[in-house]
Design a protein around this motif. Structure first.
Motif, PDB file in Angstrom:
ATOM      1  N   SER A  47       0.840  -1.195   0.000  1.00 37.02           N
ATOM      2  CA  SER A  47       0.000   0.000   0.000  1.00 37.02           C
ATOM      3  C   SER A  47       0.869   1.236   0.000  1.00 37.02           C
ATOM      4  N   SER A  48       0.218   2.383  -0.240  1.00 39.11           N
ATOM      5  CA  SER A  48       0.937   3.635  -0.299  1.00 39.11           C
ATOM      6  C   SER A  48       1.159   4.164   1.115  1.00 39.11           C
ATOM      7  N   ARG A  49       1.861   3.408   1.925  1.00 39.68           N
ATOM      8  CA  ARG A  49       2.221   3.854   3.264  1.00 39.68           C
ATOM      9  C   ARG A  49       3.493   3.116   3.651  1.00 39.68           C
TER      10      ARG A  49
ATOM     11  N   THR B  29       0.771  -6.297   4.229  1.00 43.42           N
ATOM     12  CA  THR B  29       1.530  -6.384   2.989  1.00 43.42           C
ATOM     13  C   THR B  29       1.918  -7.840   2.801  1.00 43.42           C
ATOM     14  N   ASN B  30       2.057  -8.277   1.570  1.00 40.99           N
ATOM     15  CA  ASN B  30       2.564  -9.628   1.364  1.00 40.99           C
ATOM     16  C   ASN B  30       3.351  -9.723   0.063  1.00 40.99           C
ATOM     17  N   ASN B  31       4.291 -10.620   0.062  1.00 40.59           N
ATOM     18  CA  ASN B  31       5.074 -10.911  -1.135  1.00 40.59           C
ATOM     19  C   ASN B  31       4.899 -12.391  -1.468  1.00 40.59           C
ATOM     20  N   LYS B  32       4.640 -12.642  -2.730  1.00 42.55           N
ATOM     21  CA  LYS B  32       4.440 -14.024  -3.156  1.00 42.55           C
ATOM     22  C   LYS B  32       5.516 -14.358  -4.181  1.00 42.55           C
ATOM     23  N   ILE B  33       6.090 -15.536  -4.041  1.00 40.83           N
ATOM     24  CA  ILE B  33       7.075 -15.976  -5.037  1.00 40.83           C
ATOM     25  C   ILE B  33       6.647 -17.320  -5.571  1.00 40.83           C
ATOM     26  N   ARG B  34       6.714 -17.436  -6.878  1.00 37.45           N
ATOM     27  CA  ARG B  34       6.490 -18.726  -7.491  1.00 37.45           C
ATOM     28  C   ARG B  34       7.853 -19.294  -7.863  1.00 37.45           C
ATOM     29  N   ILE B  35       8.050 -20.551  -7.534  1.00 35.99           N
ATOM     30  CA  ILE B  35       9.358 -21.184  -7.717  1.00 35.99           C
ATOM     31  C   ILE B  35       9.161 -22.340  -8.686  1.00 35.99           C
ATOM     32  N   SER B  36      10.010 -22.428  -9.711  1.00 39.74           N
ATOM     33  CA  SER B  36       9.785 -23.463 -10.709  1.00 39.74           C
ATOM     34  C   SER B  36      11.100 -23.972 -11.283  1.00 39.74           C
ATOM     35  N   THR B  37      11.066 -25.185 -11.767  1.00 34.58           N
ATOM     36  CA  THR B  37      12.249 -25.729 -12.444  1.00 34.58           C
ATOM     37  C   THR B  37      12.253 -25.335 -13.925  1.00 34.58           C
TER      38      THR B  37
ATOM     39  N   ARG C  23      23.849   8.854 -19.764  1.00 41.89           N
ATOM     40  CA  ARG C  23      24.718   9.276 -18.670  1.00 41.89           C
ATOM     41  C   ARG C  23      24.063  10.309 -17.751  1.00 41.89           C
ATOM     42  N   LEU C  24      22.870  10.745 -18.109  1.00 37.55           N
ATOM     43  CA  LEU C  24      22.159  11.674 -17.246  1.00 37.55           C
ATOM     44  C   LEU C  24      20.718  11.212 -17.105  1.00 37.55           C
ATOM     45  N   MET C  25      20.208  11.374 -15.892  1.00 42.33           N
ATOM     46  CA  MET C  25      18.785  11.155 -15.710  1.00 42.33           C
ATOM     47  C   MET C  25      18.278  12.304 -14.851  1.00 42.33           C
ATOM     48  N   SER C  26      17.162  12.876 -15.251  1.00 37.89           N
ATOM     49  CA  SER C  26      16.517  13.896 -14.426  1.00 37.89           C
ATOM     50  C   SER C  26      15.131  13.347 -14.118  1.00 37.89           C
ATOM     51  N   ALA C  27      14.792  13.295 -12.844  1.00 38.30           N
ATOM     52  CA  ALA C  27      13.533  12.644 -12.505  1.00 38.30           C
ATOM     53  C   ALA C  27      12.991  13.132 -11.182  1.00 38.30           C
ATOM     54  N   TYR C  28      11.721  12.881 -10.997  1.00 42.22           N
ATOM     55  CA  TYR C  28      11.013  13.227  -9.771  1.00 42.22           C
ATOM     56  C   TYR C  28      10.466  11.923  -9.197  1.00 42.22           C
ATOM     57  N   PRO C  29      10.618  11.689  -7.894  1.00 40.98           N
ATOM     58  CA  PRO C  29      10.200  10.386  -7.350  1.00 40.98           C
ATOM     59  C   PRO C  29       8.704  10.108  -7.544  1.00 40.98           C
ATOM     60  N   ILE C  30       8.403   8.881  -7.892  1.00 41.34           N
ATOM     61  CA  ILE C  30       6.997   8.464  -8.003  1.00 41.34           C
ATOM     62  C   ILE C  30       6.955   6.933  -8.004  1.00 41.34           C
ATOM     63  N   THR C  31       5.910   6.395  -7.415  1.00 39.66           N
ATOM     64  CA  THR C  31       5.652   4.965  -7.485  1.00 39.66           C
ATOM     65  C   THR C  31       4.924   4.680  -8.793  1.00 39.66           C
ATOM     66  N   PRO C  32       5.269   3.655  -9.541  1.00 37.52           N
ATOM     67  CA  PRO C  32       6.311   2.654  -9.286  1.00 37.52           C
ATOM     68  C   PRO C  32       7.552   2.825 -10.177  1.00 37.52           C
ATOM     69  N   ALA C  33       8.067   4.057 -10.269  1.00 39.74           N
ATOM     70  CA  ALA C  33       9.212   4.297 -11.160  1.00 39.74           C
ATOM     71  C   ALA C  33      10.509   4.576 -10.406  1.00 39.74           C
ATOM     72  N   SER C  34      10.421   4.915  -9.140  1.00 40.64           N
ATOM     73  CA  SER C  34      11.587   5.474  -8.427  1.00 40.64           C
ATOM     74  C   SER C  34      12.812   4.573  -8.409  1.00 40.64           C
TER      75      SER C  34
ATOM     76  N   THR D 294      -4.662  10.422  -8.722  1.00 40.60           N
ATOM     77  CA  THR D 294      -3.723   9.614  -7.945  1.00 40.60           C
ATOM     78  C   THR D 294      -4.082   8.140  -8.026  1.00 40.60           C
ATOM     79  N   GLY D 295      -5.324   7.849  -8.258  1.00 41.23           N
ATOM     80  CA  GLY D 295      -5.758   6.489  -8.589  1.00 41.23           C
ATOM     81  C   GLY D 295      -5.339   5.452  -7.572  1.00 41.23           C
ATOM     82  N   LEU D 296      -4.746   4.379  -8.068  1.00 44.27           N
ATOM     83  CA  LEU D 296      -4.226   3.308  -7.224  1.00 44.27           C
ATOM     84  C   LEU D 296      -2.710   3.265  -7.440  1.00 44.27           C
ATOM     85  N   PRO D 297      -1.982   4.062  -6.670  1.00 43.45           N
ATOM     86  CA  PRO D 297      -0.555   4.235  -6.979  1.00 43.45           C
ATOM     87  C   PRO D 297       0.271   2.958  -6.867  1.00 43.45           C
ATOM     88  N   THR D 298      -0.184   1.989  -6.096  1.00 43.66           N
ATOM     89  CA  THR D 298       0.637   0.792  -5.898  1.00 43.66           C
ATOM     90  C   THR D 298       0.015  -0.421  -6.573  1.00 43.66           C
ATOM     91  N   LYS D 299      -0.891  -0.185  -7.496  1.00 44.17           N
ATOM     92  CA  LYS D 299      -1.605  -1.317  -8.102  1.00 44.17           C
ATOM     93  C   LYS D 299      -1.432  -1.363  -9.619  1.00 44.17           C
TER      94      LYS D 299
END
Lengths: 578, 288
Positions: free
Chosen positions: A42-44, A50-58, A217-228, A306-311
């Motif tokens: 979430s945006s906090r 919060t949860n993280n899911k990983i799928r593991i495969s051969t 060699r240069l980047m100019s940017a402003y922080p934002i989810t999900p690009a930061s 602003t919508g759903l910034p983390t979705k």
């Protein structure tokens, strides 16, 4: 022996879910498994589930799974919110402290491990994530040495005492659960991986790496989810290569600074998400009008406003293609895999200089942030082409004449000279201009200049402008999509095929100018066409209708609740629409 | 060595006869020659408005961008090639209304560029609306009853934002203006030079005569110490911002380019951009 399983860790934000996931997956990557991660956040910063899911495969996988095998829970809420995903026979590893219970109707085995008390015995409750991950790792019966090495790397900076304590926490968690379970769980024993060394990263890192490899060699940017993460990765690396990242006051400054730096001869990019892209629109027009190269990354997220910034969402398509007033040449590329995130940055920078146009690379949140296995990235595929950039000396211009920066040429692309070069002086303006860049309102010049700019991209087809998998001459269904959804579609197609429904699939990578002729034969050959996308109005489907036609065949498969498609959802919807 | 004539081109400005901007153009040309620049070593980046056209009237590399964004573009040019001399310029609407956010942050950032604002207290190219520099009560097409907003003081804002060079001049005083631009070009950091540049068509209040009457020239105060920030702030307030000359300069603070880790003396634009195989392989290790 099984070939894949899914593991999830849940808790309160700030509780160590991220670091546990990082160590767990790094160890799996070292063992050579294919991984695909999904972050629910979430945006906090602190608090909130919060949860993280990983799928593991051969085998290679590029999608999250419908179900779950192992759930590691720091609180009852994590069980209540996620237990429904557990397949029958799944496992919950939870902290005994909160007396965990499994919701009714869920057939799962519970291991209540005194996670907090073990951590506290060792000195701090902060280590409870290590106890928990040690316990869940031990159940899989995988090498403890590999896991401990990952722990060591995570905490190495904090000194050997801390490393030792964390490894002890892992050992205690493992020991406790193995005693309860009577050893590793046979039903979760993963077959060995193929042993090939793999890369494990998020799409934003792949793009940042591609950016550096492309010679930016240069980047100019402003922080934002999900690009930061792109700017955060590049600020660590660029100074080692003579460059830097500037955090600007807003996205307008970010994009115009990038235009200034590109004009002055340095490959420069900015990255943002919907709200930032909206602010950049006027400047994108300046880049198009002045034929100044520019590369922008848009990591799409839930809009509007602003919508759903983390979705997850793919709803910027219209804005990226049609945004900015007036008419300019522009390229929009949508990578559909993590490897493409890397290579598309290189191609994007090349195109921006070869054609002297703005190039937008559009990902989506799941592609940008989902941590996953990336196949080997090849140095030999890194080719830098700066187009008609003047590198040598120039002859003097005639008296009172300027360098013809906007010279009319056969392909519409003019030689480009950067400030500092003798005899290269010319003017650059967003006002309509003549071949030397001087303002001009002449009707004849206006038409010629518009044609020059707008025809530059007539023949542009990027590498794999569309990625086609068409095993069937006349499939029941043709599924068309973009971005991160490809891997999930593949799993649904396997299931459909098993049920006798034939499918072809196209991932559209060149969103603009639209590669209509590459799509048309496939639409013609299919009985029905399903356009699958994460937005509410079918923006990709509309693009296809506008450019290709086949209105009567096209059906929308839309998801705009903020979560990525699951294989089962696509499978079921395709059956219904067939 | 180039003379000021080599910074001229054959484009006839579209400014009204008598416009203050002509003198600013001449002062830039003279200052550039006086500090020993060749035309190709100079990039003039301008905004939108009457004054924004100035980049097209000087024989140098020039970029006429979008309204209010001259400064971020100019900073991008300087970051890409710090060997260039970069001037940003535009009007008071460009710099202190739509572009004010960039102005404050460009001051903080302190890249080595010179920002010349042609301040006429009105919007000229859109034919006479109020500007943030208009006096309270100033009647324009957009403020028929007189402006009811307070007048912005760019000099005070610049000082409080950490400016390392703040000057103000009057377009009639070509000698002072040229000298201040020279000093700005030689200053190692961001220099703000605000120039009273009367609009003879739409501003009938702030005329040449009006300025002559109200201006306080710092050259009259031999004891004035431009390295004293408090004194500078006091002088601005005492004179209601109507002072001209070098108001403040801090030669101690390093420019952004000098502070940025890894930044080399030669422009990035001249550096090789292809990674070596070893460099690339090394970058991959953190993902293994």
């Amino acid at each position: 022996m099984i070939s894949q399983l899914s593991w999830k860790i849940g808790g309160q934000q700030g509780e160590g879910v991220e670091s546990t996931d990082r160590i767990f997956s790094t160890a799996l990557n070292r063992l050579g498994y294919y991984l695909y991660g999904y972050r629910h956040f979430s945006s906090r910063i602190k608090g909130g589930h919060t949860n993280n899911k990983i799928r593991i495969s051969t085998k290679p996988i590029r999608a999250i799974s419908d179900d779950l095998d192992i759930l590691v829970a720091f609180d009852q809420e994590s069980i209540d919110l996620n237990a429904h995903e557990l397949r029958p026979g799944g496992v919950v590893v939870a902290d005994a402290k909160f007396s965990p219970t499994i919701p009714e109707g869920v057939q799962a085995r519970l291991f209540a491990v005194p996670i907090t008390s073990i951590a506290e015995e060792l000195g701090t409750s902060l280590m409870k994530n290590m106890v928990a991950s040690g316990a869940s790792w031990a159940l899989l019966g995988l090498s403890m040495d590999v896991f401990n090495k990952a722990v060591e790397e995570e905490f190495g900076r904090k000194g050997p005492a801390i490393v030792e304590k964390n490894i002890e926490a892992v050992r205690r968690g493992a020991e406790f659960v193995l005693e309860q379970a009577g050893g590793p769980l046979e039903e979760f024993k993963l077959a060995d991986a193929d042993g090939k060394q793999k890369l494990f990263m998020i799409g934003n890192e792949a793009m940042a790496l591609g950016t550096l490899a492309a010679g930016c060699r240069l980047m100019s940017a402003y922080p934002i989810t999900p690009a930061s993460e792109i700017m955060e990765w590049l600020i660590k690396k660029l100074p080692k290569f003579g460059g830097t990242v500037v955090q600007t006051e807003d996205e307008i400054a970010a994009v115009t600074m990038a235009i200034g730096a590109n004009y002055a001869g340095v490959r420069t990019m900015t990255a943002s998400a919907g709200p930032g892209l909206s602010l950049m629109m006027e400047a994108i027009g300046l880049s198009g009008m002045t034929e100044t190269p520019l590369v922008i990354v848009d990591t799409q997220r839930g809009g509007p406003s602003t919508g759903l910034p983390t979705k997850q969402e793919q709803s910027d398509i219209n804005a990226l293609i049609n945004g900015t007033h007036g008419e300019i040449p522009k390229v929009v590329i949508a990578p559909s895999t993590i490897e493409e995130c890397f290579y598309d940055m290189i191609e994007g920078f090349n195109i921006s200089e070869q054609y002297q146009v703005p190039v937008i690379i559009a990902t989506d949140l799941q592609l940008s942030l989902g941590k996953q296995t990336c196949e080997a990235l090849e140095y030999d595929k890194i080719v830098i082409d700066r187009g008609k950039l003047v590198t040598g000396e120039l002859p003097p211009t005639e008296e009172n004449r300027l360098f013809k920066r906007y010279e009319f040429t056969e392909d519409g692309v003019s030689p480009r000279v950067i400030p500092g070069v003798k005899h290269g002086i010319h003017h650059v303006t967003g006002v309509e201009h003549d071949q030397e860049g001087r303002p001009s309102e002449s009707a004849i010049n206006r038409k010629k200049m518009m044609d020059k700019r707008l025809n530059k991209l007539n023949d542009l087809r990027i590498t794999d402008a569309v990625k086609v998998d068409a095993p069937n001459a006349n499939p029941d269904l043709l599924v068309i999509a973009m971005g991160s959804t490809g891997g999930t579609i593949e799993e649904a197609r396997e299931r459909l095929s098993a049920e006798g429904i034939s499918t072809n699939r196209i991932m559209v990578r060149q969103m603009h100018p639209f590669p209509s002729e590459l799509l048309k034969p496939h639409l013609d050959a299919a009985k029905k066409v399903i356009v699958l996308e994460n937005n509410a109005t079918g923006q990709l489907a509309n693009l296809i209708k506008l450019n290709v036609g086949s209105h009567d065949k096209i059906r929308n498969l839309l998801k705009y609740d903020g979560t990525p498609f699951l294989p089962s959802e696509i499978h079921n919807a395709c059956k219904e629409l067939n | 060595m180039a003379t000021f004539k080599e910074f001229r081109n054959n484009v006839k400005p579209n400014w009204c006869p008598g416009c203050g901007d002509f003198s600013v153009q001449a002062a830039i040309q003279r200052a550039a020659a006086n500090v020993g620049l060749e035309p190709e070593q100079l990039a003039v980046i301008s905004g939108i408005g009457c004054s924004g056209r100035i980049s097209g009237y000087i024989n140098a590399y020039g970029l006429h961008g979008i309204h209010g964004r001259a400064l971020p573009i100019a900073q991008g040019v300087k970051l890409a090639n710090r060997e260039l001399t970069v001037i940003a310029s535009g009007g008071d609407g460009d710099g202190f209304a739509i572009g004010m956010g960039h102005t404050v942050h460009a001051i903080r950032r302190n890249l080595d560029i010179t920002y010349i604002v042609m301040d006429n207290q009105i919007y000229g190219l859109t034919k006479g609306q109020t500007s943030p520099r208009s006096a309270e009560g100033f009647k324009t097409k957009s403020t028929p009853e007189g402006s009811i907003e307070s007048t912005l003081s760019p000099l005070e804002i610049a000082l409080s934002a950490g400016a390392t060079f703040v000057a103000q001049s009057f377009s009639s005083d070509l000698k002072q203006l040229t000298s201040l631009i020279e000093q700005g070009l030689q200053h190692k950091g961001f220099s703000l030079i605000n120039v009273f540049s009367p609009c003879v068509t739409f501003n009938k209040i702030n005329t040449y005569d009006w300025f002559k009457e109200h201006i306080v020239n710092l050259d009259q105060f031999p004891d004035y110490d431009p390295t004293n920030r408090v004194a500078a702030m006091n002088k601005i307030m005492e004179t209601g911002g109507m002072l001209t000359g070098l108001i403040y300069q801090n030669k101690e603070r390093k420019s952004y380019e000098d502070l940025a880790v890894g930044f080399k003396p030669e422009g990035i634009a001249k550096q090789d951009i292809k990674l070596s195989r070893d460099e690339f392989e090394k970058l991959l290790t953190e993902f293994k």
